[in-house]
Design a protein around this motif. Structure first.
Motif, PDB file in Angstrom:
ATOM      1  N   ALA A  59      27.877 -37.604  -1.124  1.00 15.03           N
ATOM      2  CA  ALA A  59      26.856 -38.567  -0.611  1.00 15.03           C
ATOM      3  C   ALA A  59      26.035 -38.658  -1.879  1.00 15.03           C
ATOM      4  O   ALA A  59      25.930 -37.678  -2.923  1.00 15.03           O
ATOM      5  CB  ALA A  59      25.892 -38.007   0.426  1.00 15.03           C
ATOM      6  N   ILE A  60      25.887 -39.864  -2.434  1.00  7.26           N
ATOM      7  CA  ILE A  60      25.234 -40.506  -3.654  1.00  7.26           C
ATOM      8  C   ILE A  60      23.481 -40.494  -3.133  1.00  7.26           C
ATOM      9  O   ILE A  60      23.019 -41.231  -2.608  1.00  7.26           O
ATOM     10  CB  ILE A  60      25.639 -41.710  -4.232  1.00  7.26           C
ATOM     11  CG1 ILE A  60      27.139 -41.498  -4.370  1.00  7.26           C
ATOM     12  CG2 ILE A  60      24.669 -42.127  -5.474  1.00  7.26           C
ATOM     13  CD1 ILE A  60      27.666 -43.069  -4.777  1.00  7.26           C
ATOM     14  N   ARG A  61      23.098 -39.164  -3.240  1.00  2.84           N
ATOM     15  CA  ARG A  61      21.529 -39.011  -2.823  1.00  2.84           C
ATOM     16  C   ARG A  61      20.637 -39.064  -4.046  1.00  2.84           C
ATOM     17  O   ARG A  61      19.343 -39.187  -4.025  1.00  2.84           O
ATOM     18  CB  ARG A  61      21.028 -37.739  -1.971  1.00  2.84           C
ATOM     19  CG  ARG A  61      21.923 -37.623  -0.611  1.00  2.84           C
ATOM     20  CD  ARG A  61      21.577 -36.431   0.007  1.00  2.84           C
ATOM     21  NE  ARG A  61      21.075 -35.502  -0.603  1.00  2.84           N
ATOM     22  CZ  ARG A  61      20.517 -34.459  -0.160  1.00  2.84           C
ATOM     23  NH1 ARG A  61      19.914 -34.379   1.054  1.00  2.84           N
ATOM     24  NH2 ARG A  61      19.891 -33.523  -1.029  1.00  2.84           N
ATOM     25  N   GLY A  62      21.462 -38.134  -5.157  1.00  2.33           N
ATOM     26  CA  GLY A  62      20.630 -38.223  -6.413  1.00  2.33           C
ATOM     27  C   GLY A  62      21.577 -38.292  -7.516  1.00  2.33           C
ATOM     28  O   GLY A  62      22.867 -38.582  -7.252  1.00  2.33           O
ATOM     29  N   PRO A  63      21.225 -38.186  -8.802  1.00  5.48           N
ATOM     30  CA  PRO A  63      22.221 -38.324  -9.776  1.00  5.48           C
ATOM     31  C   PRO A  63      23.340 -37.180  -9.665  1.00  5.48           C
ATOM     32  O   PRO A  63      23.047 -36.068  -9.276  1.00  5.48           O
ATOM     33  CB  PRO A  63      21.486 -37.785 -11.192  1.00  5.48           C
ATOM     34  CG  PRO A  63      20.012 -38.209 -10.652  1.00  5.48           C
ATOM     35  CD  PRO A  63      19.966 -37.892  -9.507  1.00  5.48           C
ATOM     36  N   ILE A  64      24.795 -37.596  -9.726  1.00  2.00           N
ATOM     37  CA  ILE A  64      25.740 -36.933  -9.733  1.00  2.00           C
ATOM     38  C   ILE A  64      26.490 -36.614 -10.947  1.00  2.00           C
ATOM     39  O   ILE A  64      26.718 -37.679 -11.584  1.00  2.00           O
ATOM     40  CB  ILE A  64      26.648 -37.425  -8.501  1.00  2.00           C
ATOM     41  CG1 ILE A  64      26.203 -37.478  -7.315  1.00  2.00           C
ATOM     42  CG2 ILE A  64      28.027 -36.566  -8.475  1.00  2.00           C
ATOM     43  CD1 ILE A  64      26.974 -37.868  -6.293  1.00  2.00           C
ATOM     44  N   ILE A  65      26.657 -35.608 -11.387  1.00  2.00           N
ATOM     45  CA  ILE A  65      27.390 -35.268 -12.789  1.00  2.00           C
ATOM     46  C   ILE A  65      28.662 -34.864 -12.472  1.00  2.00           C
ATOM     47  O   ILE A  65      29.056 -34.109 -11.628  1.00  2.00           O
ATOM     48  CB  ILE A  65      26.665 -34.224 -13.730  1.00  2.00           C
ATOM     49  CG1 ILE A  65      25.053 -34.502 -13.814  1.00  2.00           C
ATOM     50  CG2 ILE A  65      27.585 -33.833 -14.571  1.00  2.00           C
ATOM     51  CD1 ILE A  65      25.022 -35.674 -14.830  1.00  2.00           C
ATOM     52  N   ILE A  66      29.723 -35.646 -13.017  1.00  2.00           N
ATOM     53  CA  ILE A  66      31.047 -35.485 -12.961  1.00  2.00           C
ATOM     54  C   ILE A  66      31.705 -34.727 -14.256  1.00  2.00           C
ATOM     55  O   ILE A  66      31.102 -35.241 -15.339  1.00  2.00           O
ATOM     56  CB  ILE A  66      31.795 -36.702 -12.481  1.00  2.00           C
ATOM     57  CG1 ILE A  66      31.268 -37.365 -11.249  1.00  2.00           C
ATOM     58  CG2 ILE A  66      33.256 -36.479 -12.357  1.00  2.00           C
ATOM     59  CD1 ILE A  66      31.773 -38.497 -10.995  1.00  2.00           C
ATOM     60  N   GLY A  67      32.373 -33.636 -14.248  1.00  2.00           N
ATOM     61  CA  GLY A  67      32.937 -33.077 -15.677  1.00  2.00           C
ATOM     62  C   GLY A  67      33.616 -31.613 -15.254  1.00  2.00           C
ATOM     63  O   GLY A  67      33.713 -31.527 -14.097  1.00  2.00           O
ATOM     64  N   ARG A  68      34.094 -31.321 -16.321  1.00  2.00           N
ATOM     65  CA  ARG A  68      34.734 -30.030 -16.397  1.00  2.00           C
ATOM     66  C   ARG A  68      33.621 -28.809 -16.381  1.00  2.00           C
ATOM     67  O   ARG A  68      34.081 -27.823 -15.820  1.00  2.00           O
ATOM     68  CB  ARG A  68      35.562 -29.849 -17.619  1.00  2.00           C
ATOM     69  CG  ARG A  68      36.822 -28.982 -17.384  1.00  2.00           C
ATOM     70  CD  ARG A  68      37.510 -29.204 -18.752  1.00  2.00           C
ATOM     71  NE  ARG A  68      36.857 -28.806 -19.882  1.00  2.00           N
ATOM     72  CZ  ARG A  68      36.832 -29.510 -20.966  1.00  2.00           C
ATOM     73  NH1 ARG A  68      37.536 -30.643 -20.918  1.00  2.00           N
ATOM     74  NH2 ARG A  68      36.145 -29.130 -22.271  1.00  2.00           N
ATOM     75  N   SER A  69      32.589 -28.807 -16.559  1.00  2.76           N
ATOM     76  CA  SER A  69      31.640 -27.793 -16.550  1.00  2.76           C
ATOM     77  C   SER A  69      31.324 -27.115 -15.205  1.00  2.76           C
ATOM     78  O   SER A  69      31.140 -27.909 -14.356  1.00  2.76           O
ATOM     79  CB  SER A  69      30.259 -28.248 -17.210  1.00  2.76           C
ATOM     80  OG  SER A  69      29.267 -27.354 -16.891  1.00  2.76           O
ATOM     81  N   PRO A  70      31.281 -26.065 -15.282  1.00  5.13           N
ATOM     82  CA  PRO A  70      30.891 -25.317 -13.877  1.00  5.13           C
ATOM     83  C   PRO A  70      29.531 -25.933 -13.327  1.00  5.13           C
ATOM     84  O   PRO A  70      29.538 -25.732 -12.099  1.00  5.13           O
ATOM     85  CB  PRO A  70      30.774 -23.703 -13.963  1.00  5.13           C
ATOM     86  CG  PRO A  70      31.693 -23.485 -15.116  1.00  5.13           C
ATOM     87  CD  PRO A  70      31.545 -24.971 -16.118  1.00  5.13           C
ATOM     88  N   HIS A  85      31.082 -35.487 -18.326  1.00  6.82           N
ATOM     89  CA  HIS A  85      31.918 -36.668 -18.463  1.00  6.82           C
ATOM     90  C   HIS A  85      31.152 -38.076 -17.865  1.00  6.82           C
ATOM     91  O   HIS A  85      31.016 -38.953 -18.661  1.00  6.82           O
ATOM     92  CB  HIS A  85      33.036 -36.681 -17.704  1.00  6.82           C
ATOM     93  CG  HIS A  85      34.132 -37.653 -18.028  1.00  6.82           C
ATOM     94  ND1 HIS A  85      35.109 -37.296 -19.020  1.00  6.82           N
ATOM     95  CD2 HIS A  85      34.494 -38.806 -17.863  1.00  6.82           C
ATOM     96  CE1 HIS A  85      35.950 -38.233 -19.101  1.00  6.82           C
ATOM     97  NE2 HIS A  85      35.247 -39.346 -18.524  1.00  6.82           N
ATOM     98  N   ALA A  86      30.830 -38.087 -16.480  1.00  3.81           N
ATOM     99  CA  ALA A  86      29.852 -39.128 -16.211  1.00  3.81           C
ATOM    100  C   ALA A  86      28.885 -38.889 -15.272  1.00  3.81           C
ATOM    101  O   ALA A  86      28.750 -37.622 -14.755  1.00  3.81           O
ATOM    102  CB  ALA A  86      31.035 -40.037 -15.628  1.00  3.81           C
ATOM    103  N   ARG A  87      28.099 -39.950 -15.042  1.00  2.00           N
ATOM    104  CA  ARG A  87      26.946 -39.771 -13.967  1.00  2.00           C
ATOM    105  C   ARG A  87      26.925 -40.786 -13.297  1.00  2.00           C
ATOM    106  O   ARG A  87      26.652 -41.894 -13.666  1.00  2.00           O
ATOM    107  CB  ARG A  87      25.556 -39.468 -15.032  1.00  2.00           C
ATOM    108  CG  ARG A  87      24.298 -39.378 -14.002  1.00  2.00           C
ATOM    109  CD  ARG A  87      22.956 -39.128 -14.448  1.00  2.00           C
ATOM    110  NE  ARG A  87      22.779 -39.851 -15.763  1.00  2.00           N
ATOM    111  CZ  ARG A  87      22.270 -39.288 -16.995  1.00  2.00           C
ATOM    112  NH1 ARG A  87      22.247 -38.101 -17.074  1.00  2.00           N
ATOM    113  NH2 ARG A  87      22.493 -39.859 -18.119  1.00  2.00           N
ATOM    114  N   VAL A  88      26.617 -40.584 -11.831  1.00  2.00           N
ATOM    115  CA  VAL A  88      26.524 -41.569 -10.849  1.00  2.00           C
ATOM    116  C   VAL A  88      25.039 -41.647 -10.348  1.00  2.00           C
ATOM    117  O   VAL A  88      24.713 -40.360  -9.935  1.00  2.00           O
ATOM    118  CB  VAL A  88      27.573 -41.622  -9.940  1.00  2.00           C
ATOM    119  CG1 VAL A  88      27.588 -42.603  -8.542  1.00  2.00           C
ATOM    120  CG2 VAL A  88      28.924 -41.587 -10.419  1.00  2.00           C
ATOM    121  N   THR A  89      24.504 -42.625 -10.532  1.00  2.00           N
ATOM    122  CA  THR A  89      22.929 -42.523  -9.858  1.00  2.00           C
ATOM    123  C   THR A  89      22.634 -43.480  -8.805  1.00  2.00           C
ATOM    124  O   THR A  89      23.032 -44.764  -9.124  1.00  2.00           O
ATOM    125  CB  THR A  89      22.036 -42.906 -11.085  1.00  2.00           C
ATOM    126  OG1 THR A  89      22.536 -41.691 -12.177  1.00  2.00           O
ATOM    127  CG2 THR A  89      20.644 -42.706 -10.895  1.00  2.00           C
TER     128      THR A  89
END
Length: 137
Positions: A59-70, A85-89
């Motif tokens: 769910a997009i409730r707050g900023p979501i970071i997408i990437g390879r980092s744990p 890699h990317a942020r969904v806000t």
């Protein structure tokens, strides 16, 4: 003297174990923390990717970071994905996606993301070999 060295070694081993456990817990927090209903009414669903990610919904409730980092909210173990890699806000009208300076770029509906780009229901996001789709909840 040997006892002091062994004691110091045990302390170091214990500290490393706690750091490992902290990193492992932080990896799972993104999906656990995002499990409640979205305030935007939107979510990201993995429609193509590795078995452990396929079908996941966030769910997009707050900023979501997408990437390879744990430490990312959605962790993608792919050599073509940057650590952050990317942020969904979420926004008042839906959500936006922003490429965070990745080497291979973020693609939305076949076009490379430059700056902050709005996303809406039905949009497809490609990051490395993983495809996410924006859906309503």
């Amino acid at each position: 003297m040997a006892d002091v060295v062994l004691f110091a070694g045990r302390l170091i081993l214990l500290a490393l174990l706690y750091l490992f456990l902290l990193a492992a817990v932080r990896t799972g927090i993104g999906f656990i923390g995002q499990s409640h209903a979205a305030t935007t009414g939107l979510r990201l669903t993995v429609v193509k990717g590795p078995r452990e990610l396929s079908g996941k919904r966030v769910a997009i409730r707050g900023p979501i970071i997408i990437g390879r980092s744990p430490g990312a909210d959605i962790v993608i173990s792919d050599d073509f994905v940057s650590s952050r890699h990317a942020r969904v806000t979420p926004t008042s009208t839906g959500a936006t996606i922003e490429d965070l300076g990745s080497t291979n770029g973020t693609i939305v509906n076949g076009s490379r993301v430059l700056g902050t780009t709005p996303v809406q229901v039905g949009d497809v996001i490609d990051i490395g070999d993983v495809r996410l789709q924006v859906e309503s909840t």
